[in-house]
Design a protein around this motif. Structure first.
Motif, PDB file in Angstrom:
ATOM      1  N   GLY A 102       0.819  -1.220  -0.035  1.00  0.00           N
ATOM      2  CA  GLY A 102       0.090  -0.065   0.117  1.00  0.00           C
ATOM      3  C   GLY A 102       0.865   1.358   0.092  1.00  0.00           C
ATOM      4  O   GLY A 102       0.566   2.404  -0.603  1.00  0.00           O
ATOM      5  N   LEU A 103       1.986   1.224   0.757  1.00  0.00           N
ATOM      6  CA  LEU A 103       2.808   2.388   0.684  1.00  0.00           C
ATOM      7  C   LEU A 103       3.621   2.494  -0.626  1.00  0.00           C
ATOM      8  O   LEU A 103       3.514   3.726  -1.256  1.00  0.00           O
ATOM      9  N   VAL A 104       3.788   1.393  -1.267  1.00  0.00           N
ATOM     10  CA  VAL A 104       4.576   1.590  -2.824  1.00  0.00           C
ATOM     11  C   VAL A 104       3.433   2.006  -3.579  1.00  0.00           C
ATOM     12  O   VAL A 104       3.866   2.853  -4.516  1.00  0.00           O
ATOM     13  N   ASP A 105       2.077   1.438  -3.675  1.00  0.00           N
ATOM     14  CA  ASP A 105       1.261   1.903  -4.466  1.00  0.00           C
ATOM     15  C   ASP A 105       0.335   2.885  -4.215  1.00  0.00           C
ATOM     16  O   ASP A 105      -0.134   3.489  -5.097  1.00  0.00           O
ATOM     17  N   GLY A 106       0.693   3.843  -3.059  1.00  0.00           N
ATOM     18  CA  GLY A 106      -0.249   4.752  -2.578  1.00  0.00           C
ATOM     19  C   GLY A 106       0.181   6.137  -3.129  1.00  0.00           C
ATOM     20  O   GLY A 106      -0.558   7.227  -3.580  1.00  0.00           O
ATOM     21  N   GLY A 107       1.456   6.270  -3.912  1.00  0.00           N
ATOM     22  CA  GLY A 107       1.505   7.463  -4.739  1.00  0.00           C
ATOM     23  C   GLY A 107       0.740   7.537  -5.900  1.00  0.00           C
ATOM     24  O   GLY A 107       0.882   8.565  -6.793  1.00  0.00           O
ATOM     25  N   ASN A 108       0.335   6.275  -6.627  1.00  0.00           N
ATOM     26  CA  ASN A 108      -0.334   6.263  -7.931  1.00  0.00           C
ATOM     27  C   ASN A 108      -1.905   6.898  -7.752  1.00  0.00           C
ATOM     28  O   ASN A 108      -2.583   6.464  -6.865  1.00  0.00           O
ATOM     29  N   LYS A 109      -1.866   7.651  -8.819  1.00  0.00           N
ATOM     30  CA  LYS A 109      -3.302   8.272  -8.959  1.00  0.00           C
ATOM     31  C   LYS A 109      -4.589   7.260  -9.425  1.00  0.00           C
ATOM     32  O   LYS A 109      -5.795   7.495  -9.019  1.00  0.00           O
ATOM     33  N   ALA A 111      -6.155   3.759  -9.356  1.00  0.00           N
ATOM     34  CA  ALA A 111      -6.489   2.745  -8.534  1.00  0.00           C
ATOM     35  C   ALA A 111      -5.958   1.529  -9.313  1.00  0.00           C
ATOM     36  O   ALA A 111      -6.466   1.431 -10.483  1.00  0.00           O
ATOM     37  N   GLY A 112      -5.124   0.563  -9.082  1.00  0.00           N
ATOM     38  CA  GLY A 112      -4.944  -0.804  -9.453  1.00  0.00           C
ATOM     39  C   GLY A 112      -3.417  -0.744 -10.174  1.00  0.00           C
ATOM     40  O   GLY A 112      -2.951  -1.623 -10.525  1.00  0.00           O
ATOM     41  N   ASP A 113      -2.966   0.457 -10.395  1.00  0.00           N
ATOM     42  CA  ASP A 113      -1.701   0.994 -11.180  1.00  0.00           C
ATOM     43  C   ASP A 113      -0.764   0.462 -10.117  1.00  0.00           C
ATOM     44  O   ASP A 113      -0.796   0.883  -8.966  1.00  0.00           O
ATOM     45  N   LYS A 114       0.265  -0.330 -10.363  1.00  0.00           N
ATOM     46  CA  LYS A 114       1.300  -0.661  -9.423  1.00  0.00           C
ATOM     47  C   LYS A 114       2.711  -0.026  -9.682  1.00  0.00           C
ATOM     48  O   LYS A 114       3.065  -0.313 -10.870  1.00  0.00           O
ATOM     49  N   GLN A 115       3.319   0.541  -8.943  1.00  0.00           N
ATOM     50  CA  GLN A 115       4.666   0.942  -9.115  1.00  0.00           C
ATOM     51  C   GLN A 115       5.672  -0.207  -9.191  1.00  0.00           C
ATOM     52  O   GLN A 115       6.867  -0.073  -9.732  1.00  0.00           O
ATOM     53  N   ALA A 116       5.347  -0.968  -8.100  1.00  0.00           N
ATOM     54  CA  ALA A 116       6.458  -2.208  -7.693  1.00  0.00           C
ATOM     55  C   ALA A 116       5.763  -3.366  -7.075  1.00  0.00           C
ATOM     56  O   ALA A 116       4.387  -3.274  -6.632  1.00  0.00           O
ATOM     57  N   SER A 117       6.072  -4.576  -7.130  1.00  0.00           N
ATOM     58  CA  SER A 117       5.822  -5.689  -6.698  1.00  0.00           C
ATOM     59  C   SER A 117       6.763  -5.927  -5.414  1.00  0.00           C
ATOM     60  O   SER A 117       8.002  -5.577  -5.377  1.00  0.00           O
ATOM     61  N   VAL A 118       6.086  -6.219  -4.257  1.00  0.00           N
ATOM     62  CA  VAL A 118       6.935  -6.451  -3.029  1.00  0.00           C
ATOM     63  C   VAL A 118       6.872  -7.698  -2.638  1.00  0.00           C
ATOM     64  O   VAL A 118       5.687  -8.543  -2.809  1.00  0.00           O
ATOM     65  N   SER A 119       7.849  -8.528  -1.783  1.00  0.00           N
ATOM     66  CA  SER A 119       7.788  -9.511  -1.376  1.00  0.00           C
ATOM     67  C   SER A 119       8.403  -9.542   0.106  1.00  0.00           C
ATOM     68  O   SER A 119       9.539  -8.588   0.373  1.00  0.00           O
ATOM     69  N   LEU A 120       7.815 -10.221   0.979  1.00  0.00           N
ATOM     70  CA  LEU A 120       8.430 -10.138   2.510  1.00  0.00           C
ATOM     71  C   LEU A 120       8.933 -11.465   2.906  1.00  0.00           C
ATOM     72  O   LEU A 120       7.993 -12.130   2.821  1.00  0.00           O
ATOM     73  N   LYS A 121      10.120 -11.778   3.162  1.00  0.00           N
ATOM     74  CA  LYS A 121      10.524 -12.979   3.894  1.00  0.00           C
ATOM     75  C   LYS A 121      10.753 -12.620   5.369  1.00  0.00           C
ATOM     76  O   LYS A 121      11.768 -12.387   5.708  1.00  0.00           O
ATOM     77  N   PRO A 122       9.880 -13.198   6.000  1.00  0.00           N
ATOM     78  CA  PRO A 122       9.860 -12.884   7.661  1.00  0.00           C
ATOM     79  C   PRO A 122      11.175 -13.760   8.233  1.00  0.00           C
ATOM     80  O   PRO A 122      11.519 -14.848   7.820  1.00  0.00           O
TER      81      PRO A 122
END
Length: 146
Positions: A102-109, A111-122
């Motif tokens: 949401g932080l990464v996509d939050g700058g997009n005007k 909806a549904g546009d993705k600036q980047a994909s993220v993955s998290l390895k806990p």
């Protein structure tokens, strides 16, 4: 307190699939709110890169992020404010993944546009959790240069 919130989510969504979708969706809403607040706070300053937005927000939230390498958006989260609860409620990591997306996509005007994909390895490294961020137009290159 976080354990109570996790139990409420786990009770409301008894099957793992719906629970993960709900956690990811809730995290994304949280992240978009954080991104909007970040934009409002930096409106008068120079625009912030995705990486800087992540570093600022994750630092404020207590994750102590550090870049995995210079000039990349991928980070190690060297601290977790909810570490004591993660082993009994791994859904926390799913919420955090959604928040970061949401932080990464939050700058997009749009909806549904993705600036980047993220993955998290806990807890995948002695350094902490590994957060990989790949810019939408550089996925074939494997890293974000920002």
């Amino acid at each position: 307190m976080i354990s109570s919130l996790c139990m409420a989510l786990e009770t409301a969504c008894p099957d793992t699939r719906s629970r993960n979708r709900a956690a990811l969706k809730a995290g994304m809403a949280w992240g978009r709110t954080l991104a909007r607040q970040s934009r409002e706070n930096t409106e008068k300053d120079l625009p912030s890169s995705v990486t800087q937005t992540l570093l600022n927000a994750l630092t404020t939230l207590g994750f102590a992020p550090v870049r995995s390498q210079p000039n990349t958006a991928s980070l190690y989260l060297t601290s977790c404010p909810f570490l004591d609860s993660v082993s009994s409620h791994p859904i926390i990591c799913t919420i955090h993944l959604g928040m970061i997306q949401g932080l990464v996509d939050g700058g997009n005007k749009k909806a549904g546009d993705k600036q980047a994909s993220v993955s998290l390895k806990p807890l995948s490294s002695p350094k902490g959790c590994f957060l990989k961020v790949v810019k939408a137009d550089s996925r074939s290159k494997g890293r974000v240069k920002q």
